[in-house]
Scaffold this active site. Structure first.
Site, PDB file in Angstrom:
ATOM      1  N   ASP A  82      46.310  58.229  60.985  1.00  0.00           N
ATOM      2  CA  ASP A  82      46.277  57.307  59.843  1.00  0.00           C
ATOM      3  C   ASP A  82      46.950  55.994  60.233  1.00  0.00           C
ATOM      4  O   ASP A  82      47.737  55.943  61.182  1.00  0.00           O
ATOM      5  CB  ASP A  82      46.995  57.914  58.624  1.00  0.00           C
ATOM      6  CG  ASP A  82      46.923  56.976  57.410  1.00  0.00           C
ATOM      7  OD1 ASP A  82      45.815  56.514  57.083  1.00  0.00           O
ATOM      8  OD2 ASP A  82      47.965  56.682  56.822  1.00  0.00           O
ATOM      9  N   SER A  83      46.642  54.956  59.468  1.00  0.00           N
ATOM     10  CA  SER A  83      47.275  53.661  59.695  1.00  0.00           C
ATOM     11  C   SER A  83      48.790  53.731  59.472  1.00  0.00           C
ATOM     12  O   SER A  83      49.532  52.884  59.939  1.00  0.00           O
ATOM     13  CB  SER A  83      46.664  52.622  58.757  1.00  0.00           C
ATOM     14  OG  SER A  83      46.806  53.052  57.411  1.00  0.00           O
ATOM     15  N   CYS A 114      42.428  57.979  57.485  1.00  0.00           N
ATOM     16  CA  CYS A 114      42.492  56.640  56.904  1.00  0.00           C
ATOM     17  C   CYS A 114      41.095  56.189  56.459  1.00  0.00           C
ATOM     18  O   CYS A 114      40.169  56.122  57.278  1.00  0.00           O
ATOM     19  CB  CYS A 114      43.048  55.689  57.960  1.00  0.00           C
ATOM     20  SG  CYS A 114      43.182  53.992  57.417  1.00  0.00           S
ATOM     21  N   ASN A 115      40.958  55.871  55.187  1.00  0.00           N
ATOM     22  CA  ASN A 115      39.664  55.384  54.679  1.00  0.00           C
ATOM     23  C   ASN A 115      39.276  54.054  55.313  1.00  0.00           C
ATOM     24  O   ASN A 115      38.106  53.806  55.577  1.00  0.00           O
ATOM     25  CB  ASN A 115      39.723  55.224  53.165  1.00  0.00           C
ATOM     26  CG  ASN A 115      39.395  56.501  52.429  1.00  0.00           C
ATOM     27  OD1 ASN A 115      38.247  56.748  52.088  1.00  0.00           O
ATOM     28  ND2 ASN A 115      40.393  57.324  52.205  1.00  0.00           N
ATOM     29  N   THR A 116      40.263  53.207  55.529  1.00  0.00           N
ATOM     30  CA  THR A 116      39.975  51.892  56.112  1.00  0.00           C
ATOM     31  C   THR A 116      39.467  52.060  57.548  1.00  0.00           C
ATOM     32  O   THR A 116      38.449  51.481  57.934  1.00  0.00           O
ATOM     33  CB  THR A 116      41.240  51.016  56.084  1.00  0.00           C
ATOM     34  OG1 THR A 116      41.692  50.901  54.732  1.00  0.00           O
ATOM     35  CG2 THR A 116      40.964  49.636  56.644  1.00  0.00           C
ATOM     36  N   CYS A 158      41.249  56.215  49.414  1.00  0.00           N
ATOM     37  CA  CYS A 158      42.406  55.705  50.162  1.00  0.00           C
ATOM     38  C   CYS A 158      43.434  56.828  50.243  1.00  0.00           C
ATOM     39  O   CYS A 158      43.594  57.597  49.286  1.00  0.00           O
ATOM     40  CB  CYS A 158      42.999  54.499  49.436  1.00  0.00           C
ATOM     41  SG  CYS A 158      44.520  53.879  50.178  1.00  0.00           S
ATOM     42  N   THR A 159      44.118  56.876  51.383  1.00  0.00           N
ATOM     43  CA  THR A 159      45.099  57.946  51.601  1.00  0.00           C
ATOM     44  C   THR A 159      46.162  58.048  50.511  1.00  0.00           C
ATOM     45  O   THR A 159      46.639  59.135  50.211  1.00  0.00           O
ATOM     46  CB  THR A 159      45.837  57.689  52.927  1.00  0.00           C
ATOM     47  OG1 THR A 159      46.206  56.310  52.973  1.00  0.00           O
ATOM     48  CG2 THR A 159      44.986  58.058  54.109  1.00  0.00           C
TER      49      THR A 159
HETATM   50  N1  DGL Z   1      45.439  54.452  55.095  1.00  0.00           N
HETATM   51  C1  DGL Z   1      44.817  53.352  54.405  1.00  0.00           C
HETATM   52  C2  DGL Z   1      43.521  53.813  53.771  1.00  0.00           C
HETATM   53  O1  DGL Z   1      43.315  54.983  53.513  1.00  0.00           O
HETATM   54  C3  DGL Z   1      45.745  52.735  53.371  1.00  0.00           C
HETATM   55  C4  DGL Z   1      46.908  51.969  53.965  1.00  0.00           C
HETATM   56  C5  DGL Z   1      46.479  50.769  54.775  1.00  0.00           C
HETATM   57  O2  DGL Z   1      46.002  49.786  54.186  1.00  0.00           O
HETATM   58  O3  DGL Z   1      46.602  50.832  55.994  1.00  0.00           O
HETATM   59  O4  DGL Z   1      42.654  53.010  53.515  1.00  0.00           O
END
Ligand code: DGL
Length: 276
Positions: free
Chosen positions: A19-20, A82-84, A195-196
């Protein structure tokens, strides 16, 4: 009765989770629930989070480095929690890792298409996720008749990271109202928490949109598909899970338990991600 356990039929290699930052711990929470025998290696790019406000170019560069790091472990599958990262980089990743890589958009989209009766679905995500149209593409591919609404919610990640996600929190209520009020009267019966961080807000979102609306947790949906993709491990000791972060370990510990929902027993180490 003699029970012969054939060790060769188990795969002890860990599942990699990326994940980010620490938000991916909400997906790890689902792994702990659904796949309790799996060992885990988690990498959170805490030194460069958030990804959701950055350009595609930057996210792709970061994710390539992140995957180079996590593939230095002998993992049996990698979950891009991570969705992004999934939305921007998954399609561009080469298939040459020697292990399957799954993201969080596909299964959440399938779950949404299966859940909706009105045919109207709302997707919530970071600015980068919404800009990528990843959910629109996937939902349309599954069912072109679905009416899709999207809302970027850039305030929600910092809100959760500051401990503000409880259902009775007035700031949370106001911000959700701001993001969700424009969709009143659209006959939406399914909301994707893309989003997480959003699973922590699910109670508050549910209260805002009403009980008749189904919320889809993207991490949970992705984890439910892992089962059929791996040879399971026999047993996992949570103390053997390994966590890596690209910023200080101290900062990790402060937030990690909130997102995971339990104590972290495994080791936590800092990694210099620029070396990858
Ligand atoms: N993990 C990111 C997501 O799920 C959210 C946090 C970020 O912006 O890095 O999109």
């Amino acid at each position: 009765v003699v029970v012969i356990i054939d060790n060769a039929s188990f795969d002890k290699r860990p599942i990699g989770v990326f994940d980010s930052g620490l938000g991916g711990l909400t997906a790890l929470r689902q792994i702990y629930k659904a796949l309790p025998c799996e060992q885990v290696v988690y990498f959170g790019d805490t030194g460069r989070v958030p990804y959701g406000t950055r350009s595609d170019e930057t996210v792709i560069k970061y994710v390539n480095q992140d995957i180079r790091f996590i593939s230095s472990f002998d993992i049996k599958l990698l979950l891009l929690a991570c969705n992004t990262a999934t939305s921007i980089a998954l399609d561009r990743l080469k298939d040459s890792f020697g292990f399957p890589v799954i993201g969080v958009v596909e299964n959440a989209s399938t779950a949404a298409v299966n859940a909706t009766k009105t045919g109207s679905v709302l997707v919530l995500g970071t600015s980068a996720t919404i800009r990528s149209k990843s959910y629109i593409k996937r939902l349309n591919a599954l069912n072109p008749a679905i009416e899709i609404y999207e809302q970027a919610c850039p305030l929600l990640v910092p809100l959760v990271e500051n401990g503000r996600y409880k259902v009775d929190d007035e700031i949370v209520r106001l911000i959700l109202k701001e993001y969700l009020d424009p969709f009143k009267g659209k006959d939406i019966d399914t909301v994707i928490l893309g989003c997480t961080h959003y699973p922590l807000l699910s109670e508050a979102v549910q209260r805002t949109v009403g009980d008749c609306v189904t919320l889809i947790d993207s991490g949970k949906e992705a984890v439910s598909s892992i089962h059929g993709m791996i040879t399971p491990n026999e047993y996992a000791d949570r103390r053997d899970d390994r966590f890596y972060v690209s910023d200080s370990v101290h900062n990790f510990e402060a937030l990690a338990e909130t997102l995971l929902g339990e104590t972290i027993y495994g080791s936590v180490e800092k990694v210099d991600i620029d070396l990858y």
